[in-house]
Design a protein around this motif. Structure first.
Motif, PDB file in Angstrom:
ATOM      1  N   SER A  81      -9.240  -1.001  -8.060  1.00 63.55           N
ATOM      2  CA  SER A  81      -9.360  -0.556  -6.675  1.00 63.55           C
ATOM      3  C   SER A  81      -8.477  -1.350  -5.729  1.00 63.55           C
ATOM      4  N   THR A  82      -7.953  -2.476  -6.199  1.00 66.74           N
ATOM      5  CA  THR A  82      -7.089  -3.292  -5.350  1.00 66.74           C
ATOM      6  C   THR A  82      -5.899  -2.483  -4.847  1.00 66.74           C
ATOM      7  N   LEU A  83      -5.331  -1.652  -5.707  1.00 64.04           N
ATOM      8  CA  LEU A  83      -4.162  -0.878  -5.316  1.00 64.04           C
ATOM      9  C   LEU A  83      -4.465   0.102  -4.187  1.00 64.04           C
ATOM     10  N   SER A  84      -5.606   0.818  -4.293  1.00 62.70           N
ATOM     11  CA  SER A  84      -5.885   1.837  -3.284  1.00 62.70           C
ATOM     12  C   SER A  84      -6.075   1.224  -1.900  1.00 62.70           C
ATOM     13  N   VAL A  85      -6.699   0.047  -1.832  1.00 58.73           N
ATOM     14  CA  VAL A  85      -6.880  -0.623  -0.537  1.00 58.73           C
ATOM     15  C   VAL A  85      -5.547  -1.141  -0.004  1.00 58.73           C
ATOM     16  N   ALA A  86      -4.713  -1.636  -0.914  1.00 56.22           N
ATOM     17  CA  ALA A  86      -3.410  -2.170  -0.501  1.00 56.22           C
ATOM     18  C   ALA A  86      -2.367  -1.080  -0.304  1.00 56.22           C
ATOM     19  N   ALA A  87      -2.696   0.168  -0.650  1.00 54.10           N
ATOM     20  CA  ALA A  87      -1.699   1.248  -0.639  1.00 54.10           C
ATOM     21  C   ALA A  87      -0.992   1.430   0.707  1.00 54.10           C
ATOM     22  N   PRO A  88      -1.709   1.463   1.849  1.00 54.69           N
ATOM     23  CA  PRO A  88      -0.983   1.621   3.115  1.00 54.69           C
ATOM     24  C   PRO A  88       0.041   0.509   3.359  1.00 54.69           C
ATOM     25  N   THR A  89      -0.311  -0.722   2.977  1.00 55.05           N
ATOM     26  CA  THR A  89       0.621  -1.842   3.123  1.00 55.05           C
ATOM     27  C   THR A  89       1.791  -1.701   2.158  1.00 55.05           C
ATOM     28  N   LEU A  90       1.488  -1.337   0.905  1.00 59.50           N
ATOM     29  CA  LEU A  90       2.530  -1.225  -0.108  1.00 59.50           C
ATOM     30  C   LEU A  90       3.493  -0.078   0.190  1.00 59.50           C
ATOM     31  N   LYS A  91       2.992   0.994   0.793  1.00 66.88           N
ATOM     32  CA  LYS A  91       3.876   2.104   1.145  1.00 66.88           C
ATOM     33  C   LYS A  91       4.969   1.630   2.110  1.00 66.88           C
ATOM     34  N   ASP A  92       4.604   0.745   3.023  1.00 63.87           N
ATOM     35  CA  ASP A  92       5.595   0.198   3.953  1.00 63.87           C
ATOM     36  C   ASP A  92       6.475  -0.845   3.275  1.00 63.87           C
ATOM     37  N   GLU A  93       5.846  -1.746   2.497  1.00 58.29           N
ATOM     38  CA  GLU A  93       6.592  -2.852   1.888  1.00 58.29           C
ATOM     39  C   GLU A  93       7.581  -2.374   0.839  1.00 58.29           C
ATOM     40  N   LEU A  94       7.181  -1.379   0.047  1.00 55.09           N
ATOM     41  CA  LEU A  94       8.013  -0.915  -1.066  1.00 55.09           C
ATOM     42  C   LEU A  94       8.673   0.431  -0.803  1.00 55.09           C
ATOM     43  N   GLY A  95       8.490   0.980   0.398  1.00 55.03           N
ATOM     44  CA  GLY A  95       9.123   2.239   0.752  1.00 55.03           C
ATOM     45  C   GLY A  95       8.630   3.429  -0.043  1.00 55.03           C
ATOM     46  N   MET A  96       7.323   3.497  -0.274  1.00 56.57           N
ATOM     47  CA  MET A  96       6.758   4.583  -1.063  1.00 56.57           C
ATOM     48  C   MET A  96       6.357   5.761  -0.184  1.00 56.57           C
ATOM     49  N   THR A  97       6.545   6.975  -0.702  1.00 52.36           N
ATOM     50  CA  THR A  97       5.971   8.174  -0.109  1.00 52.36           C
ATOM     51  C   THR A  97       4.636   8.458  -0.786  1.00 52.36           C
ATOM     52  N   THR A  98       3.886   9.446  -0.272  1.00 49.27           N
ATOM     53  CA  THR A  98       2.643   9.836  -0.928  1.00 49.27           C
ATOM     54  C   THR A  98       2.922  10.328  -2.349  1.00 49.27           C
ATOM     55  N   GLU A  99       4.057  11.007  -2.518  1.00 52.57           N
ATOM     56  CA  GLU A  99       4.404  11.501  -3.857  1.00 52.57           C
ATOM     57  C   GLU A  99       4.696  10.359  -4.817  1.00 52.57           C
ATOM     58  N   SER A 100       5.472   9.362  -4.379  1.00 52.05           N
ATOM     59  CA  SER A 100       5.772   8.232  -5.271  1.00 52.05           C
ATOM     60  C   SER A 100       4.523   7.403  -5.533  1.00 52.05           C
ATOM     61  N   TYR A 101       3.643   7.299  -4.529  1.00 48.39           N
ATOM     62  CA  TYR A 101       2.366   6.614  -4.763  1.00 48.39           C
ATOM     63  C   TYR A 101       1.542   7.358  -5.818  1.00 48.39           C
ATOM     64  N   SER A 102       1.571   8.684  -5.773  1.00 47.74           N
ATOM     65  CA  SER A 102       0.826   9.454  -6.772  1.00 47.74           C
ATOM     66  C   SER A 102       1.385   9.204  -8.168  1.00 47.74           C
ATOM     67  N   TYR A 103       2.684   8.932  -8.287  1.00 47.44           N
ATOM     68  CA  TYR A 103       3.265   8.623  -9.592  1.00 47.44           C
ATOM     69  C   TYR A 103       2.800   7.250 -10.089  1.00 47.44           C
ATOM     70  N   VAL A 104       2.631   6.304  -9.158  1.00 44.84           N
ATOM     71  CA  VAL A 104       2.080   4.996  -9.531  1.00 44.84           C
ATOM     72  C   VAL A 104       0.663   5.167 -10.071  1.00 44.84           C
ATOM     73  N   VAL A 105      -0.150   5.934  -9.359  1.00 44.51           N
ATOM     74  CA  VAL A 105      -1.513   6.209  -9.807  1.00 44.51           C
ATOM     75  C   VAL A 105      -1.480   6.954 -11.136  1.00 44.51           C
ATOM     76  N   LEU A 106      -0.556   7.896 -11.253  1.00 40.76           N
ATOM     77  CA  LEU A 106      -0.446   8.697 -12.467  1.00 40.76           C
ATOM     78  C   LEU A 106      -0.088   7.830 -13.670  1.00 40.76           C
ATOM     79  N   SER A 107       0.709   6.792 -13.455  1.00 38.29           N
ATOM     80  CA  SER A 107       1.056   5.877 -14.538  1.00 38.29           C
ATOM     81  C   SER A 107      -0.201   5.202 -15.091  1.00 38.29           C
ATOM     82  N   PHE A 108      -1.056   4.745 -14.204  1.00 37.82           N
ATOM     83  CA  PHE A 108      -2.339   4.170 -14.628  1.00 37.82           C
ATOM     84  C   PHE A 108      -3.157   5.204 -15.388  1.00 37.82           C
ATOM     85  N   GLN A 109      -3.251   6.400 -14.833  1.00 39.02           N
ATOM     86  CA  GLN A 109      -4.092   7.432 -15.418  1.00 39.02           C
ATOM     87  C   GLN A 109      -3.587   7.867 -16.789  1.00 39.02           C
TER      88      GLN A 109
END
Length: 421
Positions: free
Chosen positions: A32-60
């Motif tokens: 769950s650490t990732l989901s809470v940090a997601a808004p921060t990481l989207k800015d820090e790493l330049g992620m879109t919602t789609e690229s974030y979904s790929y990060v989640v998808l990698s875990f899944q």
């Protein structure tokens, strides 16, 4: 493991399940650490919602594949060694997130985390099958399942504190280190009832006497028999339809609150834990309702099916999140969803101990988990492809419908006289 000659510990089985529960808490805290940090990481790493979904998808994806493998490893190595190795693995994989410099790197470490965390639920189910008579399994299962929501509850305040104090990298280092400490405690504390030296003779006899309750005849006892049985598909298909809701709650509530209601990080810490408190109550209901039903004439399987059905019907609540007029009302509907999902999921997880031979519970639970996570993975992909275009409302409506379909399939397939054919 207790030393030779040590005085027996009273009610040791409940201490054991408490240890399993803490492990589950830390497992879900890490993920769950990732989901809470997601808004921060989207800015820090330049992620879109789609690229974030790929990060989640990698875990899944890794978690989905490894559920079956992890279950088989647990049956092969035993719960003590198997769970220890996987726990050490997820601790280091989670800490590695702090060294990611791009969403692709984050996705790689996320895949390692998924591969190692896949053992948690099969290990919990196997521990319950080893340590508890059939009549106590619903409550024992609900106990360790409560750890999934406690971990999610703990994540927002811990992760936000780490981010605001030391930076986002520290959130992964801290939560991973906690898992490493737990793995050490597990190694020195757990063993099976026939080997544990702190288990009294009376409690050992109680456990052994209760192992044969439920439908003993015709239980699948090999992997091939498991896959051919109606009982397996009666559990696997409803979990395939149910898992998308839980993964959506775990991975997307913070992003939903930011995207739809424009909440800041502190507000997320204030709101995002509430659905998981309700989920704990749902886990508790999954443990208390089946014994109550059995005292009133329901058999083991009927008590699980009724419990699952009540949870599925309650999922109509989060299906209506699109109608919410405020973030408070949306969170209230998420709370209904958390309660409902953990209630129905607890019944489905317990069924693995009821339907399968104890030597195959880890394997069967892992294969059921694979089916569940395929459903969750496909739904996450749908969110990534459509949330920014169509919004979240249609997706939440789908979650309620999927659980009602799963309920119908459970009743159709799980009939007492047809589990093995």
């Amino acid at each position: 493991m207790a030393g030779r000659g040590r005085k027996p510990i009273r009610h040791l089985r409940w201490w054991i399940i408490s240890l399993v529960t803490i492990g589950t808490v830390l497992n879900y805290l890490a993920r769950s650490t990732l989901s809470v940090a997601a808004p921060t990481l989207k800015d820090e790493l330049g992620m879109t919602t789609e690229s974030y979904s790929y990060v989640v998808l990698s875990f899944q994806l890794a978690y989905t594949v490894m559920q079956t493998v992890a279950g088989a490893v647990l049956d092969l190595l035993g719960t003590r060694l198997g769970f220890f190795l996987f726990a050490v693995g997820w601790a280091f994989a989670n800490m590695a997130h702090g060294f990611a410099t791009s969403w692709q790197g984050l996705a790689f470490f996320r895949g390692l985390l998924g591969a190692t965390e896949a053992a948690a639920i099969p290990a919990g189910a196997k521990s319950v099958s080893e340590w508890f008579p059939a009549r106590e399994r619903p409550l024992a299962t609900s106990a360790f399942q409560m750890g999934t929501s406690v971990g999610a509850i703990a994540a927002p305040p811990i992760v936000v504190f780490c981010i605001l104090t030391w930076g986002w990298e520290s959130a992964f280092l801290v939560t991973g280190a906690l898992s490493l400490i737990w793995a050490t405690i597990w190694w020195f504390s757990y063993d099976t009832p026939d080997q544990h030296r702190a288990l009294g003779a009376d409690e050992r006899a109680l456990i052994a006497a209760g192992q044969g309750q439920g439908d003993e005849a015709g239980r699948p006892s090999t992997r091939g028999e498991v896959l051919k049985s109606r009982g397996f598909w009666a559990i696997a298909i409803p979990r395939f339809f149910a898992e998308p809701a839980w993964q959506t709650f775990n991975f997307f509530i913070p992003l939903y609150l930011v995207t739809v209601w424009k909440l800041d990080l502190q507000s997320i810490a204030l709101w995002a834990w509430m659905p998981f408190v309700a989920a704990d109550l749902g886990s508790l209901a999954a443990g208390l309702l089946p014994p109550w039903l059995m005292k009133r004439g329901a058999n083991v399987l009927e008590s699980r099916k009724i419990t699952m059905s009540i949870g599925a019907i309650c999922m109509i609540g989060p299906a209506c999140i699109g109608l919410a007029g405020s973030p408070g009302l949306a969170i209230a509907l998420f709370c209904i969803g958390g309660f409902a999902h953990q209630m129905l999921n607890g019944a489905l997880i317990t069924l693995c101990s009821d339907v399968f031979d104890s030597r195959m519970v880890g394997t069967a639970s892992g294969m059921v988990g694979t089916a569940a996570w395929i459903g969750g993975m496909l739904f996450t992909l749908a969110i990534g492809q459509s949330a920014d275009t169509f919004g979240y409302s249609p997706l939440f409506a789908m979650l309620g419908a999927l659980d009602l379909i799963g309920m119908a399939i459970l009743w159709f397939l799980l009939r007492k006289r047809s589990l093995a054919n």
